[in-house]
Design a protein around this motif. Structure first.
Motif, PDB file in Angstrom:
ATOM      1  N   UNK A  23     -15.191  52.297 -22.606  1.00 37.96           N
ATOM      2  CA  UNK A  23     -15.035  53.101 -23.818  1.00 37.96           C
ATOM      3  C   UNK A  23     -16.334  53.158 -24.621  1.00 37.96           C
ATOM      4  N   UNK A  24     -17.107  52.096 -24.568  1.00 38.58           N
ATOM      5  CA  UNK A  24     -18.405  52.100 -25.241  1.00 38.58           C
ATOM      6  C   UNK A  24     -19.364  53.065 -24.561  1.00 38.58           C
ATOM      7  N   UNK A  25     -19.122  53.335 -23.266  1.00 35.72           N
ATOM      8  CA  UNK A  25     -19.953  54.303 -22.571  1.00 35.72           C
ATOM      9  C   UNK A  25     -20.650  53.789 -21.338  1.00 35.72           C
ATOM     10  N   UNK A  26     -20.327  52.571 -20.886  1.00 35.97           N
ATOM     11  CA  UNK A  26     -20.938  52.050 -19.667  1.00 35.97           C
ATOM     12  C   UNK A  26     -20.681  52.997 -18.506  1.00 35.97           C
ATOM     13  N   UNK A  27     -21.639  53.058 -17.593  1.00 24.28           N
ATOM     14  CA  UNK A  27     -21.557  53.973 -16.453  1.00 24.28           C
ATOM     15  C   UNK A  27     -20.782  53.373 -15.282  1.00 24.28           C
ATOM     16  N   UNK A  28     -20.356  52.141 -15.454  1.00 29.99           N
ATOM     17  CA  UNK A  28     -19.582  51.474 -14.425  1.00 29.99           C
ATOM     18  C   UNK A  28     -19.555  49.991 -14.686  1.00 29.99           C
ATOM     19  N   UNK A  29     -18.819  49.266 -13.852  1.00 27.73           N
ATOM     20  CA  UNK A  29     -18.684  47.822 -14.014  1.00 27.73           C
ATOM     21  C   UNK A  29     -18.931  47.119 -12.688  1.00 27.73           C
ATOM     22  N   UNK A  30     -19.591  45.971 -12.779  1.00 26.00           N
ATOM     23  CA  UNK A  30     -19.707  45.044 -11.657  1.00 26.00           C
ATOM     24  C   UNK A  30     -18.779  43.886 -11.985  1.00 26.00           C
ATOM     25  N   UNK A  31     -17.670  43.810 -11.277  1.00 25.05           N
ATOM     26  CA  UNK A  31     -16.582  42.905 -11.669  1.00 25.05           C
ATOM     27  C   UNK A  31     -16.723  41.569 -10.949  1.00 25.05           C
ATOM     28  N   UNK A  32     -16.763  40.469 -11.695  1.00 22.78           N
ATOM     29  CA  UNK A  32     -17.039  39.165 -11.087  1.00 22.78           C
ATOM     30  C   UNK A  32     -15.859  38.558 -10.347  1.00 22.78           C
ATOM     31  N   UNK A  33     -16.211  37.694  -9.374  1.00 19.60           N
ATOM     32  CA  UNK A  33     -15.256  36.780  -8.732  1.00 19.60           C
ATOM     33  C   UNK A  33     -14.034  37.481  -8.146  1.00 19.60           C
ATOM     34  N   UNK A  34     -14.277  38.567  -7.429  1.00 18.67           N
ATOM     35  CA  UNK A  34     -13.185  39.235  -6.727  1.00 18.67           C
ATOM     36  C   UNK A  34     -12.912  38.472  -5.431  1.00 18.67           C
ATOM     37  N   UNK A  35     -11.715  37.939  -5.314  1.00 22.52           N
ATOM     38  CA  UNK A  35     -11.354  37.113  -4.157  1.00 22.52           C
ATOM     39  C   UNK A  35     -10.453  37.818  -3.153  1.00 22.52           C
ATOM     40  N   UNK A  36      -9.694  38.800  -3.621  1.00 21.61           N
ATOM     41  CA  UNK A  36      -8.720  39.460  -2.753  1.00 21.61           C
ATOM     42  C   UNK A  36      -8.683  40.956  -3.050  1.00 21.61           C
ATOM     43  N   UNK A  37      -8.092  41.681  -2.125  1.00 23.13           N
ATOM     44  CA  UNK A  37      -7.908  43.108  -2.342  1.00 23.13           C
ATOM     45  C   UNK A  37      -6.989  43.359  -3.530  1.00 23.13           C
ATOM     46  N   UNK A  38      -6.014  42.488  -3.721  1.00 19.67           N
ATOM     47  CA  UNK A  38      -5.095  42.648  -4.845  1.00 19.67           C
ATOM     48  C   UNK A  38      -5.849  42.540  -6.166  1.00 19.67           C
ATOM     49  N   UNK A  39      -6.774  41.593  -6.269  1.00 20.44           N
ATOM     50  CA  UNK A  39      -7.580  41.477  -7.477  1.00 20.44           C
ATOM     51  C   UNK A  39      -8.459  42.706  -7.676  1.00 20.44           C
ATOM     52  N   UNK A  40      -9.058  43.175  -6.609  1.00 19.12           N
ATOM     53  CA  UNK A  40      -9.916  44.364  -6.707  1.00 19.12           C
ATOM     54  C   UNK A  40      -9.109  45.582  -7.133  1.00 19.12           C
ATOM     55  N   UNK A  41      -7.936  45.725  -6.572  1.00 18.05           N
ATOM     56  CA  UNK A  41      -7.084  46.873  -6.900  1.00 18.05           C
ATOM     57  C   UNK A  41      -6.616  46.800  -8.353  1.00 18.05           C
ATOM     58  N   UNK A  42      -6.252  45.625  -8.803  1.00 17.15           N
ATOM     59  CA  UNK A  42      -5.795  45.469 -10.183  1.00 17.15           C
ATOM     60  C   UNK A  42      -6.925  45.752 -11.163  1.00 17.15           C
ATOM     61  N   UNK A  43      -8.134  45.249 -10.875  1.00 21.22           N
ATOM     62  CA  UNK A  43      -9.271  45.484 -11.760  1.00 21.22           C
ATOM     63  C   UNK A  43      -9.654  46.958 -11.777  1.00 21.22           C
ATOM     64  N   UNK A  44      -9.578  47.606 -10.623  1.00 19.47           N
ATOM     65  CA  UNK A  44      -9.940  49.023 -10.569  1.00 19.47           C
ATOM     66  C   UNK A  44      -8.964  49.865 -11.380  1.00 19.47           C
ATOM     67  N   UNK A  45      -7.714  49.421 -11.481  1.00 18.19           N
ATOM     68  CA  UNK A  45      -6.730  50.131 -12.293  1.00 18.19           C
ATOM     69  C   UNK A  45      -7.168  50.186 -13.750  1.00 18.19           C
ATOM     70  N   UNK A  46      -7.868  49.156 -14.200  1.00 16.21           N
ATOM     71  CA  UNK A  46      -8.336  49.116 -15.582  1.00 16.21           C
ATOM     72  C   UNK A  46      -9.492  50.090 -15.822  1.00 16.21           C
ATOM     73  N   UNK A  47     -10.177  50.478 -14.752  1.00 18.15           N
ATOM     74  CA  UNK A  47     -11.383  51.297 -14.885  1.00 18.15           C
ATOM     75  C   UNK A  47     -11.105  52.791 -14.794  1.00 18.15           C
ATOM     76  N   UNK A  48      -9.970  53.169 -14.212  1.00 19.15           N
ATOM     77  CA  UNK A  48      -9.702  54.578 -13.950  1.00 19.15           C
ATOM     78  C   UNK A  48      -8.521  55.086 -14.774  1.00 19.15           C
TER      79      UNK A  48
END
Length: 270
Positions: free
Chosen positions: A95-120
């Protein structure tokens, strides 16, 4: 009074994606200082990207805004590493305007999918629509919302043994164009706490790179000096940070003071 024009604008991350599409290395900088002039200098020097780190240190959302303002009018991609995978820091960062995120400590596909839900935004994700800086306080809301899902970058970090073991599943999550490696934390997760590349990690880094490239996914990491940056480029890493802002400052000062000390020891005044 002229109206804001959105037509003909440069798409967010277009310049970075062009470099990566040519199978070239995009050079960046890891930003740990609140000084927005660091990002301004990175853009003036022609770097392709910076990552502003909120996971470690003391940077807050106001600092992120300063770095984004410093990059305005350039082709510099400004990524942010949020402190967690949670909705609140990812949403607020974007919301501040970042062009993307590098998300730390992704251990599983489920974590990656859940975090990506927050970005889109829906239907791809669950990010809420606000009227903040990313949409120019509502003045460009339609344009931003229409393009955000295809323009923003979501980059999982592979920095644990579990993340490595689940690499293929993580890279299968929709929207992953790049991954970022964290050799230090990967080493720690394998029992070599404090080592940048503990036993077996150098080989793991190259295996991750090979498997990512096989899927058309770019891999990135932080180099610790010029020689390593060149080595990573030659190995085929798509995103290479030349170091961190403070780390580079320390490295240069230490190099100069060591050289001065050696010169003083060999200089005779009599």
């Amino acid at each position: 009074m002229s109206q804001i024009q959105s037509e003909g604008r440069t798409a967010v991350n277009e310049a970075l994606r062009q470099v990566l599409s040519r199978d070239e290395t995009a050079y960046g900088l890891w930003v740990t200082s609140e000084a927005s002039s660091v990002t301004e200098i990175a853009g003036a020097l022609g770097l392709d990207w910076v990552c502003v780190d909120m996971e470690h240190g003391y940077l807050d959302y106001r600092d992120i805004q300063g770095h984004l303002t410093a990059a305005r009018g350039t082709d510099l991609t400004v990524l942010v590493r949020p402190p967690t995978q949670d909705l609140e820091p990812i949403k607020r960062t974007l919301d501040i305007g970042a062009h993307g995120v590098i998300v730390p400590l992704i251990n599983t596909a489920e974590e990656a999918r859940a975090a990506s839900q927050h970005a889109y935004y829906p239907p791809r994700g669950r990010r809420g629509i606000g009227g903040e800086r990313s949409v120019t306080w509502g003045l460009e809301l339609d344009d931003y919302v229409r393009n955000a899902n295809k323009e923003l970058l979501f980059v999982p970090m592979i920095e644990t043994q579990s993340g490595y073991e689940n690499l293929d599943d993580i890279m299968s999550v929709g929207g992953v164009e790049a991954i970022f490696l964290g050799p230090g934390d990967l080493s720690a997760s394998r029992g070599a706490v404090g080592d940048w590349e503990g036993p077996g990690v150098a080989e793991i880094n190259l295996d991750i790179l090979k498997r990512a490239r096989g899927r058309g996914i770019h891999a990135g990491l932080v180099a610790r000096g010029t020689d390593e940056a060149m080595m990573r480029r030659d190995q085929g890493f798509g995103m290479v940070a030349l170091g961190s802002d403070i780390g580079l400052l320390i490295r240069q000062i230490r190099s100069m003071t060591n050289a001065l000390d050696r010169a003083t020891q060999h200089h005779s005044w009599f």
